[in-house]
Scaffold this motif. Structure first.
Motif, short mmCIF file in Angstrom:
data_model
loop_
_atom_site.label_atom_id
_atom_site.label_comp_id
_atom_site.label_asym_id
_atom_site.label_seq_id
_atom_site.Cartn_x
_atom_site.Cartn_y
_atom_site.Cartn_z
N ASP A 101 29.79 28.01 -16.11
CA ASP A 101 29.04 29.24 -16.39
C ASP A 101 29.97 30.42 -16.19
N LEU A 102 29.83 31.38 -17.08
CA LEU A 102 30.73 32.53 -16.99
C LEU A 102 30.08 33.68 -17.73
N SER A 103 30.26 34.89 -17.24
CA SER A 103 29.77 36.01 -18.03
C SER A 103 30.71 37.20 -17.90
N LEU A 104 30.81 37.93 -18.99
CA LEU A 104 31.74 39.05 -19.05
C LEU A 104 31.04 40.21 -19.73
N ASP A 105 31.00 41.37 -19.06
CA ASP A 105 30.40 42.55 -19.67
C ASP A 105 31.42 43.30 -20.50
N THR A 106 30.92 44.07 -21.47
CA THR A 106 31.80 44.90 -22.28
C THR A 106 32.59 45.84 -21.37
N GLY A 107 33.87 45.96 -21.66
CA GLY A 107 34.69 46.88 -20.89
C GLY A 107 35.16 46.34 -19.56
N LYS A 108 34.85 45.09 -19.28
CA LYS A 108 35.29 44.49 -18.02
C LYS A 108 36.38 43.47 -18.28
N MET A 161 21.56 45.30 -20.00
CA MET A 161 22.41 45.04 -21.18
C MET A 161 22.94 43.61 -21.12
N ALA A 162 22.85 42.99 -22.27
CA ALA A 162 23.35 41.60 -22.33
C ALA A 162 24.87 41.61 -22.23
N PRO A 163 25.41 40.62 -21.56
CA PRO A 163 26.87 40.57 -21.45
C PRO A 163 27.53 40.30 -22.81
N LEU A 164 28.79 40.72 -22.94
CA LEU A 164 29.54 40.52 -24.18
C LEU A 164 29.76 39.03 -24.42
N LEU A 165 30.18 38.36 -23.37
CA LEU A 165 30.42 36.93 -23.49
C LEU A 165 29.65 36.23 -22.39
N GLU A 166 28.82 35.29 -22.79
CA GLU A 166 28.08 34.56 -21.78
C GLU A 166 28.18 33.07 -22.06
N ILE A 167 28.81 32.38 -21.15
CA ILE A 167 28.98 30.94 -21.31
C ILE A 167 28.05 30.27 -20.32
N SER A 168 27.21 29.35 -20.83
CA SER A 168 26.40 28.63 -19.87
C SER A 168 26.50 27.13 -20.09
N ASN A 169 26.71 26.46 -19.00
CA ASN A 169 26.77 25.00 -18.95
C ASN A 169 27.70 24.41 -20.01
N GLN A 194 26.44 26.41 -24.21
CA GLN A 194 26.22 27.61 -25.00
C GLN A 194 27.35 28.60 -24.76
N VAL A 195 27.85 29.19 -25.85
CA VAL A 195 28.81 30.27 -25.73
C VAL A 195 28.27 31.42 -26.54
N LYS A 196 27.73 32.42 -25.86
CA LYS A 196 27.13 33.53 -26.59
C LYS A 196 28.07 34.71 -26.62
N LEU A 197 28.43 35.13 -27.83
CA LEU A 197 29.22 36.33 -28.00
C LEU A 197 28.29 37.36 -28.60
N ASP A 198 28.00 38.42 -27.83
CA ASP A 198 27.09 39.44 -28.31
C ASP A 198 25.74 38.86 -28.71
N GLY A 199 25.31 37.84 -28.02
CA GLY A 199 24.00 37.28 -28.30
C GLY A 199 23.96 36.12 -29.26
N THR A 200 25.02 35.90 -30.06
CA THR A 200 25.00 34.76 -30.97
C THR A 200 25.77 33.59 -30.36
N ASP A 201 25.20 32.42 -30.50
CA ASP A 201 25.85 31.23 -29.95
C ASP A 201 26.93 30.77 -30.93
N VAL A 202 28.19 30.96 -30.58
CA VAL A 202 29.26 30.65 -31.53
C VAL A 202 29.42 29.15 -31.75
N LEU A 203 28.93 28.35 -30.81
CA LEU A 203 29.07 26.91 -30.99
C LEU A 203 28.19 26.38 -32.12
N GLN A 204 27.15 27.16 -32.48
CA GLN A 204 26.25 26.73 -33.54
C GLN A 204 26.67 27.25 -34.92
#
Lengths: 325, 300
Positions: free
Chosen positions: A28-35, A1-9, A67-77
């Motif tokens: 870099d940071l990642s956070l799973d749902t419910g964590k 499962m993809a993490p809820l929030l995934e920040i890379s570089n 990149q800041v991915k929230l649920d798979g979408t890059d919010v920075l874009q």
């Protein structure tokens, strides 16, 4: 499962007239749902900037890369309009000073329901019902009556609860709490922490807790990210915090927590001042100038060294096998 | 004694407490009425506006009706403020004159407020070059002698009420723009604006529901001081002979005429000037009271 929030570089730089501020450098940071995770650091370490970048609430003189991915979408874009649909609904924020983070000219009832109105989720009347329920959940007595009060008619702890309730009203998947308990008394702080943790579990939200207090972070979070000078120094599971930590900075931090019991000895501290990230960064490790374990290799910028799945550290000491604390 | 009172209000019964916090408007109202000077000001303003609005009903004569059997009279039962050199009732003419004064005073203030709020809010909210361009424009307008501009406008466009109004508003909006800009700048950097953005509020929502209500205090005060200033400007124009065309009564024209006969018929000056003083003082007192009311530092 993809993490809820995934920040890379992620890097954030502020441009001012005089100099460039390197606030966040390749995080870099990642956070799973419910964590729950905590970002810990001294003031100026860039910990709040990271989360403001995630919400895209930084001032216009900030340049953000990565990149800041929230649920798979890059919010920075995302365009600003789409971003606005996420704020409050997908991710919400609790601020440090509840007192000054509420509009003084509006009753808390009118304010609390706003996220629901902004996102067309309910009529004002239905939203008030939700607000009453939430206020009850966060432990405000007489919620129906209190909805008609103004922010200055609440105490600091109560207001922080109201603020939490307001952040939760649109049922966000990600809750960002930026030092929510720093302005509170220790006893009230504990209550608010327990409340936050409880709500996070019940709702299965992801929680990012930004704080300068390691003890608080260990209470709330599953994973802890320790930041210094815009870098993550060490990422460690909260349960291993006292036993497995590696980075000399984190060790210094843990040791400088005063103990209530035991003999009164001189409190160890980290010598020197936090590094200034205005103008430029040193070539090597940002912590090297204050580090008591500094050696030749520290002139090179340390890479992230993985120790276990949940534990990584950016320090050359970790390279040749881990020396236990 | 003060202490006992505050203690009493703290332990006072629940209904009282809830009643006291029922609405911020009521709380503001009670602060306003407790301020003696502001209350007097409000009454004076009310009186002036009442006379102006109901001039048709209150006035005993028509304003252009001349009575050549009673020229230059002092106060009497039939003419309570006397008559002018054409035998026209001064009280009547003052009432109608107040009407023009109020139209210019309020109307110009309305124009001023609209333009000032738009320019000031836009400059502060957008910042950068927008702010720079708008505020330099404001500086440019402010650096003109305002009375001269008004005179030129009236001379060019005619001595009618709408022109007077615009002539007065043409220069006075800059003060309002500056007040609004500084207020918006102050409010904009508060944390609750950030919080509102984090909840997904749009720029328009933030301006209308967050910034303006919190910037309101000084703006209301500026309005209450702006109205008498506009009235003064209008009277000033009349005084130099650029007032509204006769026979429409105008306080400034009446004052300038009365001033010519001050030695022989002082009543022709005292009446209009007295009423004008009431109008100006009323607004100024009220403005002072409003300033106290909105000033958070002087709370309690």
């Amino acid at each position: 499962m993809a993490p809820l929030l995934e920040i890379s570089n992620l890097s954030v730089r502020f441009h001012s007239d005089k100099a460039e501020v390197f606030a966040v450098n390749g995080l870099d940071l990642s956070l799973d749902t419910g964590k729950a995770i905590a970002i810990v650091g001294e003031s100026g370490s860039g910990k709040s900037t990271v989360m403001m970048a995630v919400m895209r609430l930084l001032q216009s003189n900030a340049s953000i890369t990565g990149q800041v991915k929230l649920d798979g979408t890059d919010v920075l874009q995302l365009p600003e309009k789409a971003m606005r649909r996420l704020r409050g609904k997908e991710m919400a924020m609790v601020f440090q000073n509840a007192g000054s983070s509420m509009n003084p000219t509006k009753t808390i009832g009118d304010q609390m329901i706003e996220p629901m109105l902004f996102h067309h989720m309910a009529s004002a009347r239905d939203a008030r019902q939700v607000a009453v329920k939430l206020l009850h959940q966060v432990g405000i007595p007489d919620p129906e009556e209190r909805l008609n009060n103004y922010p200055f008619e609440f105490s600091g702890g109560q207001l922080q609860r109201v603020m939490i309730a307001m952040a939760l009203i649109a049922d966000p998947k990600l809750l960002i709490a930026d030092e929510p308990t720093t302005a509170l008394d220790v006893t009230v702080q504990a209550e608010v922490l327990i409340l936050l943790k409880k709500l996070q579990r019940e709702r299965g939200m992801g929680l990012v807790f930004v704080t300068h207090d390691l003890a608080v972070a260990a209470q709330v979070a599953d994973d802890i990210y320790v930041m210094y000078g815009g870098f993550v120094m060490e990422r460690i599971a909260a349960s291993e915090l006292t036993t497995h930590l590696v980075h000399p900075y984190l060790r210094g931090l843990v040791q400088s927590i005063p103990k209530i019991d035991g003999p009164r000895t001189e409190l160890p501290y980290i010598p020197g001042q936090p590094i200034s990230i205005t103008g430029g960064l040193p070539d090597g490790c940002v912590f090297a100038s204050r580090c008591d374990k500094r050696f030749v290799k520290c002139h090179e910028r340390p890479r992230h060294i993985s120790i276990s799945q949940q534990h990584s550290v950016s320090c050359w000491l970790a390279e040749g096998g881990v020396e236990q604390a | 004694m003060n202490r006992a009172m505050s203690l009493n209000s703290v332990i006072g019964n629940r209904e009282q407490l809830i009643g006291a916090r029922a609405s911020s408007w009521r709380r503001m109202w009670s602060r306003l009425t407790k301020n003696r000077k502001a209350l007097i000001g409000a009454i004076m303003v009310f009186l002036i506006v009442f006379l102006a609005v109901f001039a048709n009903w209150i006035s005993p004569y028509a304003y252009q009706q001349a009575d050549f059997t009673s020229l230059n009279q002092g106060p009497s039962l039939s003419h309570i403020l006397g008559t002018d050199s054409l035998g026209r009732d001064l009280f009547t003419r003052i009432n109608y004159g107040l009407r023009s004064v109020c139209i210019v005073g309020f109307g110009a203030e309305f124009v001023e407020l609209t333009v000032g709020v738009m320019v000031g809010a836009l400059a502060a909210y957008k910042g950068g070059w927008v702010d720079n361009v708008l505020m330099r424009l404001v500086d440019a307008v402010a650096s003109f002698p305002s009375f001269l501009i008004s005179m030129i406008l009236v001379t060019m466009m005619g001595r009618i009420l709408p022109v007077m109004l615009l002539a007065v508003a043409a220069t006075s909006w800059v003060g309002m723009a500056r007040v609004v800009r500084s207020q918006v700048l102050r409010v904009r950097q508060t944390e609750y604006i950030q919080a509102a953005r984090s909840m997904g509020a749009s720029s328009l929502t933030i301006i209308l529901r967050y910034i303006l209500p919190n910037a309101m205090g000084p703006i209301v005060v500026a309005v209450s001081f702006g109205i008498p200033a506009n009235m003064m400007a209008e009277a000033g124009l009349s005084l130099v002979g650029l007032g509204i065309n006769p026979p429409t009564p105008d306080l400034g024209v009446m004052i300038s005429e009365g001033q010519q006969s001050i030695m022989s018929y002082p009543w022709q000056l005292i009446g209009p000037v007295g009423v004008f003083i009431i109008a100006l003082l009323g607004f100024t007192f009220l403005g002072d009271g409003l300033r106290d009311m909105f000033d958070t530092r002087s709370r309690r």
